[in-house]
Each structure stands twice: as C-alpha cells, then as structure tokens.
Design a protein around this motif. Sequence first.
Motif, PDB file in Angstrom:
ATOM      1  N   GLN A 196      -7.562  -3.369  -3.021  1.00  0.00           N
ATOM      2  CA  GLN A 196      -8.292  -2.260  -2.395  1.00  0.00           C
ATOM      3  C   GLN A 196      -7.391  -1.042  -2.147  1.00  0.00           C
ATOM      4  N   ARG A 197      -6.093  -1.250  -2.016  1.00  0.00           N
ATOM      5  CA  ARG A 197      -5.211  -0.126  -1.682  1.00  0.00           C
ATOM      6  C   ARG A 197      -3.875  -0.122  -2.417  1.00  0.00           C
ATOM      7  N   GLN A 198      -3.508  -1.231  -3.044  1.00  0.00           N
ATOM      8  CA  GLN A 198      -2.191  -1.308  -3.691  1.00  0.00           C
ATOM      9  C   GLN A 198      -2.371  -1.014  -5.176  1.00  0.00           C
ATOM     10  N   GLY A 232       0.805  -1.220   0.000  1.00  0.00           N
ATOM     11  CA  GLY A 232       0.000   0.000   0.000  1.00  0.00           C
ATOM     12  C   GLY A 232       0.837   1.268   0.000  1.00  0.00           C
ATOM     13  N   LEU A 233       1.812   1.342   0.909  1.00  0.00           N
ATOM     14  CA  LEU A 233       2.682   2.519   0.973  1.00  0.00           C
ATOM     15  C   LEU A 233       3.521   2.604  -0.295  1.00  0.00           C
ATOM     16  N   GLY A 234       4.091   1.463  -0.669  1.00  0.00           N
ATOM     17  CA  GLY A 234       5.032   1.415  -1.788  1.00  0.00           C
ATOM     18  C   GLY A 234       4.400   1.763  -3.122  1.00  0.00           C
ATOM     19  N   CYS A 235       3.178   1.304  -3.347  1.00  0.00           N
ATOM     20  CA  CYS A 235       2.512   1.616  -4.622  1.00  0.00           C
ATOM     21  C   CYS A 235       2.325   3.127  -4.768  1.00  0.00           C
ATOM     22  N   ALA A 236       1.921   3.780  -3.696  1.00  0.00           N
ATOM     23  CA  ALA A 236       1.698   5.229  -3.757  1.00  0.00           C
ATOM     24  C   ALA A 236       3.021   5.973  -3.894  1.00  0.00           C
ATOM     25  N   ALA A 237       4.009   5.569  -3.110  1.00  0.00           N
ATOM     26  CA  ALA A 237       5.305   6.260  -3.137  1.00  0.00           C
ATOM     27  C   ALA A 237       5.959   6.123  -4.505  1.00  0.00           C
ATOM     28  N   ALA A 238       6.002   4.889  -5.025  1.00  0.00           N
ATOM     29  CA  ALA A 238       6.678   4.637  -6.300  1.00  0.00           C
ATOM     30  C   ALA A 238       5.988   5.393  -7.445  1.00  0.00           C
ATOM     31  N   GLN A 239       4.677   5.433  -7.409  1.00  0.00           N
ATOM     32  CA  GLN A 239       3.932   6.113  -8.458  1.00  0.00           C
ATOM     33  C   GLN A 239       4.329   7.590  -8.555  1.00  0.00           C
ATOM     34  N   TYR A 240       4.419   8.253  -7.413  1.00  0.00           N
ATOM     35  CA  TYR A 240       4.785   9.677  -7.432  1.00  0.00           C
ATOM     36  C   TYR A 240       6.273   9.886  -7.719  1.00  0.00           C
ATOM     37  N   LEU A 241       7.107   8.976  -7.237  1.00  0.00           N
ATOM     38  CA  LEU A 241       8.543   9.095  -7.535  1.00  0.00           C
ATOM     39  C   LEU A 241       8.779   8.996  -9.041  1.00  0.00           C
TER      40      LEU A 241
END
Lengths: 258, 81
Positions: free
Chosen positions: A77-79, A46-55
């Motif tokens: 649901q969140r990744q 969940g954290l990683g998908c959001a972080a990587a997308q913006y990076l």
Amino acid sequence: MNEHENRTLSQQQALRYCRQILLPGFDLDGQEALLNARVLQIGVGGLGCAAAQYLVASGIGNLTLVDDDTVALTNLQRQILHTEQDLGKLKCESAKQSLTSLNSDVDIQIHTVRMSEPELEQAVAANDIVLDCTDNLETRNLLNTVCWKNQKALISGAAIRMEGQISSFVPQHHTPCYQCLSRFFGEQNLSCVESGIMSPVVGIIGAMQALEAIKLLTGFGEPLTAKVLLFDAIRSEWQTFALQKDPQCPVCGTENGH
Amino acid sequence: MIKVLFFAQLKDVLGTGQLEIDEPINDVAALRRTLQARGELWSEYLSAQRALVAVNQTIAHEDTRIGPNDEVAFFPPVTGG
C-alpha cells in the motif's frame, strides 16, 4: 566529500540530468557532487522506498540500503518499490531491482541482515550522509549516536497516521542532534502496524528526506537543521519549530566535551 | 493571556486548534497541568509522554518559562516509518 576517485559527468549523464543542472546555483557542480556522493539509507519501508527512488533518479552515485525485512502484502500500500511479484522477497533485493531499472548507472549495495553496532559504525564511516528511514525510536537513537561519533550528517524522517516529521542533524554545523529532540519523546513508540498510515504521507516525508540529502551533499539551498518540520496531512499544513542544542546531551552536549 | 495551539492529531482528538488561558502560569509543566485538568482525553493526550511543546515556535522543556502573550504549541512526536 570522500576519498574515492572523483568522477566527472559523461555527456550522456549531463543530458540525463539537464533539468537539474539547469537550476541556478545547482549547475554541473551540484550534479557532479551527487555523482560522487555515497549515501547510506537505513530502512527500505515506506520512507525508504520514496527516498531511494528520488535519490537514484536524481543521479546519486552510490547508495547502500540496509534492511533485513521481507515484503509482505500489507507493505504494498505504501512501499512503492516492491511489487506483487516481490512478496516474500527481501526488501533490499526487491528495492534494488526496481531502482536498477530506474537508473542502472547508480552503484547500489545492499545489506540484508541486521547490522551489529561495529558494522553500523563501519557503514556510516564509509558514507557521506545517512538517511534514517527506520520505524522505531531505539534504532533512531543508536543511528544518531553513531553518526555523531563519525561526524556524518543524519537526515531523519518519520511518519504515522496522518502526520509526518523531518529534520537534519549536521555535526559539522554544530546543530542539535536527534537526541536533543528525542529526549522529549515518552516511552510510547507507536508504529504504522498499530496506528495506521496513509500511503502518500510516508512518501511525502521520504521524498523530503531525498531533497534534504541532495541539499546537504551539494550545498544547494537551505537544509532543515536546528528545526523540526511537522506535516499535518489532515489539513495539508506544515509547521516549523526551532530546536535548540541540549547542553547536557549525552551525544552532542558541549558539557560532555563534544 | 497565553495563546495555546494544538497541532496534528491533538487538534482532532481535543476538538480544538486554539484556546486562550488567562490564569497566571509560570512554566510549561504548570500549563500542562492546567490543560490536563480539563478532562480524561486532555489528561491522556497532553501528558509529557505524549505531547511535545513549543514556546514561541521553539521546542521547550517542562521548566521553560511562560509569560503573558506567549504562544505555546502542543504536538505529537512521530517515530514511525
């Protein structure tokens, strides 16, 4: 920030990232620092998908993803980098596919087996900055130890239920380390599996981690060092607490010769 | 008078975000014991295993001194992802 060749922005890249370059104080220099940055991200949940997308969207040059897990239905649901077609696939592979379609310019490396400690050391040493997007205290503490030893900044995000927490630890700035915070944590180590997590909450924290990475890599803005930011999603409130260095810290303590 | 604040999950579980303590209390450990005596939920959720503490917005340990007019916040640690 690295020994690799220094890339300059092409005209096409300058156009692509012009909305960032426009920001006063960020400029072409900031964008070029991102282009030359090497980021290691542990965890593609969940954290990683959001972080990587913006990076990746923001134009980071090189991203290494580490995760040995595969995509399950309950992850969707969140990744958000994994799709229905990715069920059963390795998260790293599924994420790389989504990220490459987002920005094919970024060099994305994946590591799909659990890293041994020497492998982790090597990966940390080869990158400029590390994002902790894992889901357990043991890995978080290990990552902190390796980052501190290799003098690499660590951006730690965590989320559960309707709560999130984020902080950056920068050895060069002589800040406290993650252990200075986690020493207060008890044995209980709840995961999203048993406690639940609201989808955007983990995305908000992951996006904050990407923002922290951009700040630390470019020297733009003020990073979240020596403080912990707590997000209460029930009330949409943020609290900031100062974090002091533990002089006896086994990882960064001054009384241990660090 | 010590001002005590509860954040995030603790606020929901304990049903209050703020209270005031008039008794003389010396340190974090003593405040924790006083609050934990309020009932089963308080005892469980405010244990040193489950709640971090900040005194005047700085993360504190059990021996951190508390004086009158201090603000003490309790909040849960987060490690998931």
